[in-house]
Motif scaffolding. Sequence first.
Motif, mmCIF file in Angstrom:
data_model
loop_
_atom_site.group_PDB
_atom_site.id
_atom_site.type_symbol
_atom_site.label_atom_id
_atom_site.label_comp_id
_atom_site.label_asym_id
_atom_site.label_seq_id
_atom_site.Cartn_x
_atom_site.Cartn_y
_atom_site.Cartn_z
ATOM 1 N N LYS A 79 0.837 -1.313 -0.205
ATOM 2 C CA LYS A 79 0.054 0.028 0.047
ATOM 3 C C LYS A 79 0.709 1.244 0.039
ATOM 4 O O LYS A 79 2.025 1.274 0.678
ATOM 5 C CB LYS A 79 -0.883 0.013 1.184
ATOM 6 C CG LYS A 79 -1.845 -1.204 1.495
ATOM 7 C CD LYS A 79 -2.683 -1.047 2.573
ATOM 8 C CE LYS A 79 -3.522 -2.399 2.429
ATOM 9 N NZ LYS A 79 -4.629 -2.206 3.736
ATOM 10 N N TYR A 99 0.366 5.626 0.291
ATOM 11 C CA TYR A 99 -0.512 6.681 0.311
ATOM 12 C C TYR A 99 0.166 7.919 0.172
ATOM 13 O O TYR A 99 1.433 8.142 0.716
ATOM 14 C CB TYR A 99 -1.263 6.539 1.600
ATOM 15 C CG TYR A 99 -2.183 5.430 1.891
ATOM 16 C CD1 TYR A 99 -3.495 5.440 1.493
ATOM 17 C CD2 TYR A 99 -1.735 4.200 2.358
ATOM 18 C CE1 TYR A 99 -4.355 4.334 1.577
ATOM 19 C CE2 TYR A 99 -2.307 3.033 2.560
ATOM 20 C CZ TYR A 99 -3.810 3.202 2.019
ATOM 21 O OH TYR A 99 -4.609 2.164 2.416
ATOM 22 N N GLY A 112 -4.450 6.850 -1.479
ATOM 23 C CA GLY A 112 -3.556 5.730 -1.882
ATOM 24 C C GLY A 112 -3.925 4.557 -2.767
ATOM 25 O O GLY A 112 -5.189 4.641 -3.438
ATOM 26 N N TRP A 113 -3.116 3.904 -3.398
ATOM 27 C CA TRP A 113 -3.296 2.641 -3.991
ATOM 28 C C TRP A 113 -2.764 1.328 -3.041
ATOM 29 O O TRP A 113 -1.782 1.276 -2.473
ATOM 30 C CB TRP A 113 -2.276 2.568 -5.376
ATOM 31 C CG TRP A 113 -2.371 1.422 -6.063
ATOM 32 C CD1 TRP A 113 -3.044 1.222 -6.869
ATOM 33 C CD2 TRP A 113 -1.249 0.403 -6.047
ATOM 34 N NE1 TRP A 113 -2.756 0.014 -7.654
ATOM 35 C CE2 TRP A 113 -1.621 -0.461 -7.003
ATOM 36 C CE3 TRP A 113 -0.064 0.259 -5.214
ATOM 37 C CZ2 TRP A 113 -0.818 -1.636 -7.075
ATOM 38 C CZ3 TRP A 113 0.660 -0.925 -5.466
ATOM 39 C CH2 TRP A 113 0.300 -1.638 -6.293
ATOM 40 N N ALA A 114 -3.791 0.456 -3.269
ATOM 41 C CA ALA A 114 -3.396 -0.889 -2.449
ATOM 42 C C ALA A 114 -3.494 -2.022 -3.308
ATOM 43 O O ALA A 114 -4.594 -2.122 -4.215
ATOM 44 C CB ALA A 114 -4.413 -1.115 -1.339
ATOM 45 N N ASN A 115 -2.728 -3.040 -3.111
ATOM 46 C CA ASN A 115 -2.321 -4.162 -3.988
ATOM 47 C C ASN A 115 -2.331 -5.495 -3.120
ATOM 48 O O ASN A 115 -1.531 -5.353 -2.173
ATOM 49 C CB ASN A 115 -1.646 -4.416 -4.919
ATOM 50 C CG ASN A 115 -1.320 -5.560 -5.499
ATOM 51 O OD1 ASN A 115 -0.299 -6.563 -5.113
ATOM 52 N ND2 ASN A 115 -2.123 -5.774 -6.576
ATOM 53 N N SER A 144 -6.274 -5.094 -6.824
ATOM 54 C CA SER A 144 -5.911 -3.505 -6.599
ATOM 55 C C SER A 144 -7.012 -2.726 -6.508
ATOM 56 O O SER A 144 -7.998 -3.045 -7.165
ATOM 57 C CB SER A 144 -4.998 -2.955 -7.975
ATOM 58 O OG SER A 144 -3.773 -4.032 -7.913
ATOM 59 N N TYR A 145 -6.844 -1.851 -5.751
ATOM 60 C CA TYR A 145 -7.974 -0.410 -5.808
ATOM 61 C C TYR A 145 -7.310 0.777 -5.207
ATOM 62 O O TYR A 145 -6.340 0.720 -4.595
ATOM 63 C CB TYR A 145 -8.998 -1.095 -4.860
ATOM 64 C CG TYR A 145 -8.562 -1.667 -3.389
ATOM 65 C CD1 TYR A 145 -8.394 -0.818 -2.572
ATOM 66 C CD2 TYR A 145 -8.438 -3.113 -3.552
ATOM 67 C CE1 TYR A 145 -8.030 -1.363 -1.010
ATOM 68 C CE2 TYR A 145 -7.785 -3.416 -1.852
ATOM 69 C CZ TYR A 145 -7.724 -2.720 -0.995
ATOM 70 O OH TYR A 145 -7.086 -3.183 0.215
ATOM 71 N N MET A 146 -8.395 1.745 -5.184
ATOM 72 C CA MET A 146 -7.748 2.981 -4.549
ATOM 73 C C MET A 146 -8.485 3.073 -3.235
ATOM 74 O O MET A 146 -9.626 2.778 -3.091
ATOM 75 C CB MET A 146 -8.454 4.127 -5.480
ATOM 76 C CG MET A 146 -7.920 5.582 -5.075
ATOM 77 S SD MET A 146 -8.711 6.848 -6.049
ATOM 78 C CE MET A 146 -10.504 6.951 -5.390
ATOM 79 N N ASP A 147 -8.031 3.908 -2.120
ATOM 80 C CA ASP A 147 -8.287 3.679 -0.887
ATOM 81 C C ASP A 147 -8.058 5.371 -0.491
ATOM 82 O O ASP A 147 -7.035 6.056 -0.788
ATOM 83 C CB ASP A 147 -7.376 2.888 0.140
ATOM 84 C CG ASP A 147 -8.031 2.647 1.346
ATOM 85 O OD1 ASP A 147 -9.248 2.873 1.455
ATOM 86 O OD2 ASP A 147 -7.218 2.109 1.978
ATOM 87 N N GLU A 202 -12.544 -5.582 -2.187
ATOM 88 C CA GLU A 202 -11.366 -6.322 -2.027
ATOM 89 C C GLU A 202 -11.814 -7.850 -1.990
ATOM 90 O O GLU A 202 -12.260 -8.433 -0.923
ATOM 91 C CB GLU A 202 -10.644 -6.066 -0.870
ATOM 92 C CG GLU A 202 -9.286 -6.830 -0.664
ATOM 93 C CD GLU A 202 -8.467 -6.540 0.755
ATOM 94 O OE1 GLU A 202 -8.639 -7.170 1.721
ATOM 95 O OE2 GLU A 202 -8.038 -5.414 0.804
#
Length: 341
Positions: A111, A113, A135-138, A172-175, A206
């Motif tokens: 992650k 941010y 942020g971007w999370a994977n 993956s997604y935006m947070d 997710e």
Amino acid sequence: MYSQCCKKALLVACCVLLIVSSQAQDLHFSQFFNSPLTTNPANTGFLPDADYRLGANYRNQWSTVMTVPYKTTSIFGDAQLFRDRLENGWLGIGGVILSDVAGSGSLRSTKAYGSIAYHQQLGNSSLLSAGFNVGWANKRIDQSKLKFPDQFDGKFFENPITAVSLTNTSVSYMDVQAGMNYAYFPQENVYINAGYSIQHVNRPKETFFNDNTNQGRIPMRHIGFLNAILKVNERVIINPNAYFTTQAKSSELVVGLNGNYNLSEYGEKQLVAGLYYRLGDAIAPMVGFEVNNIKFTFSYDVTVSGLNQFNGYRGASEISIVKKGLYPQHGDRQTMCPSFY
């Protein structure tokens, strides 16, 4: 021996279920006060005694239960901007990168941010802050390294066939997170602040399964904390803390105290020690030292819950390093919190 193996097998099975569930708790540190940007984005540039801050945290958990322990690492940095240009206020910018490996590499999280906050003084003795981060999370998983409950034959996980099928092995997604802080410093020896934040404001999805419904969305996580810095005498500054978080049907409460003992004339060298209690789970003693504004602390979670029959009271170890500093033109700036200077 057989009973103990069964208990450990059941524990492993529970861990597996948590791995593939989107309702599991987020990553966290026992030394939450040394991970400010993951606690509240309004902490970005929220520095009563410095202009900038750099830090790193490492957590090693369940080494006595899992063959390969859970490992969580973070690095972060934040700084103040426009303090001389904005009337009684300033801007804070920062960022944090988190990496987590669960077990034998079955689940990996990454992650990153970026955060921004605005801080406004209210008179001469209080400060109000608001901030957010994006942020971007994977998360990725290696199913070949996972063992599921239906593969347990009574003694070992030897059955090669499982009914569990993962559609995706990487998501993956935006947070988005948001928060506020308030600080009160009526005199040079007293500093109190409290904050509240919400994580996963956008409720990103997710899941490793083929799910076209709204299930699998991460529940919003609420975090609140209360902190004080009190100068007891010329040699001792204490820092009581309380931290509470809730997400879905899970919650966590941590309370404790750490203190700094001055070993030099102006605080160049300090001894750090503290003790924290996570309600119903663990006691975490902490020790460390600070030299020339670089603070190193080590804590260890001693399990006091029923899990101690599996891990022998050995929970997690944590290391934190934080460096604070002033810009050259601000070398003589007055701090808002108690200090040894």
